[in-house]
Design an enzyme around this catalytic site. Structure first.
Site, PDB file in Angstrom:
ATOM      1  N   CYS A  96       0.894  -1.160   0.000  1.00  0.00           N
ATOM      2  CA  CYS A  96       0.000   0.000   0.000  1.00  0.00           C
ATOM      3  C   CYS A  96       0.924   1.198   0.000  1.00  0.00           C
ATOM      4  O   CYS A  96       1.567   1.485   1.006  1.00  0.00           O
ATOM      5  CB  CYS A  96      -0.917   0.042   1.218  1.00  0.00           C
ATOM      6  SG  CYS A  96      -1.865   1.587   1.256  1.00  0.00           S
ATOM      7  N   CYS A  99      -0.479   4.205   2.503  1.00  0.00           N
ATOM      8  CA  CYS A  99      -0.489   4.063   3.963  1.00  0.00           C
ATOM      9  C   CYS A  99      -0.244   2.604   4.332  1.00  0.00           C
ATOM     10  O   CYS A  99       0.894   2.146   4.243  1.00  0.00           O
ATOM     11  CB  CYS A  99      -1.784   4.596   4.554  1.00  0.00           C
ATOM     12  SG  CYS A  99      -3.279   4.164   3.640  1.00  0.00           S
ATOM     13  N   SER A 100      -1.245   1.864   4.710  1.00  0.00           N
ATOM     14  CA  SER A 100      -1.021   0.479   5.151  1.00  0.00           C
ATOM     15  C   SER A 100      -2.245  -0.394   4.934  1.00  0.00           C
ATOM     16  O   SER A 100      -2.509  -1.295   5.715  1.00  0.00           O
ATOM     17  CB  SER A 100      -0.634   0.483   6.626  1.00  0.00           C
ATOM     18  OG  SER A 100      -1.660   1.122   7.367  1.00  0.00           O
ATOM     19  N   CYS A 101      -2.994  -0.140   3.861  1.00  0.00           N
ATOM     20  CA  CYS A 101      -4.193  -0.933   3.603  1.00  0.00           C
ATOM     21  C   CYS A 101      -3.792  -2.398   3.430  1.00  0.00           C
ATOM     22  O   CYS A 101      -2.805  -2.707   2.772  1.00  0.00           O
ATOM     23  CB  CYS A 101      -4.912  -0.426   2.361  1.00  0.00           C
ATOM     24  SG  CYS A 101      -5.465   1.286   2.563  1.00  0.00           S
TER      25      CYS A 101
HETATM   26 FE    FE Z   1      -3.322   2.155   2.832  1.00  0.00          FE
END
Ligand code: FE
Length: 197
Positions: A96, A99-101
């Protein structure tokens, strides 16, 4: 606010509880769910089913949400999932960049490296280099496909079924599927006790 992320989260949680915006028990239950009850074992069961049942594999690749829901998984941070399949010629890697999906219902919470700025930027710029650092040295004739997760779409890699597992039960297969292989930073592990091909 303190600089340590753990302390910062604690401070934020205290503030939210204090303001009556969240209930601490709800927060604790949510964290417990994603740390202990929902995790990569769910994804491993999905992968093992796809390895064992060609019809399920077909459904999984065509409509991941529905096929994953068949096994009872779904919900928050996994509303729309896409499964991408590794083959001898194609290796898939998930990141991602923003961000951190991450697909929580099948993999649990993302590991620290997945959220790091280095992984997020380099997975796109130099995927083969990143894979080498994870111990995956891909031959030049294997195409690397990088999938950028978003809040809308989250990806799960279907690793290749290891050789010499023809006689294995679905449960035995699920036991060797690793989290990293479902993110694409590892290839399928060789079955325990087996020689590498
Ligand atoms: Fe994300």
């Amino acid at each position: 606010m303190p600089s340590d992320p753990t302390l910062r989260v604690k401070a934020l949680e205290s503030l939210l509880v204090e303001k009556g915006l969240v209930d601490r028990a709800t927060v604790d239950a949510l964290i417990d769910t994603y740390e202990h009850r929902v995790g990569p074992r769910n994804g491993a069961r999905v992968v093992a089913r796809a390895w064992a049942d060609p019809e399920y594999r077909r459904r999984l690749l065509a409509d991941a949400d529905r096929a994953i829901a068949e096994l009872g998984y779904g919900g928050m941070q996994g509303e729309h999932m896409v499964v991408v399949e590794n083959t001898p010629r194609v290796h898939n890697l998930v990141v991602c960049t923003l961000c951190s999906c991450y697909p929580w219902p099948v993999l649990g919470l993302p590991p620290v490296w997945y959220k790091s700025a280095a992984y997020r930027s380099r997975a796109v710029i130099d995927p083969r280099g990143v894979l080498r650092e994870f111990g995956v040295d891909l031959p030049d004739d294997v195409e690397v496909r990088v999938w950028d997760s978003t809040a809308e779409v989250r990806y799960l890699v279907l690793p290749e079924r290891p050789a010499r597992t023809e006689e294995w039960t679905e449960q035995q297969l699920a036991a060797i599927v690793t989290r990293d292989s479902m993110v694409g930073v590892a290839r399928s592990p060789a079955p325990a006790g087996g020689r590498s091909a």
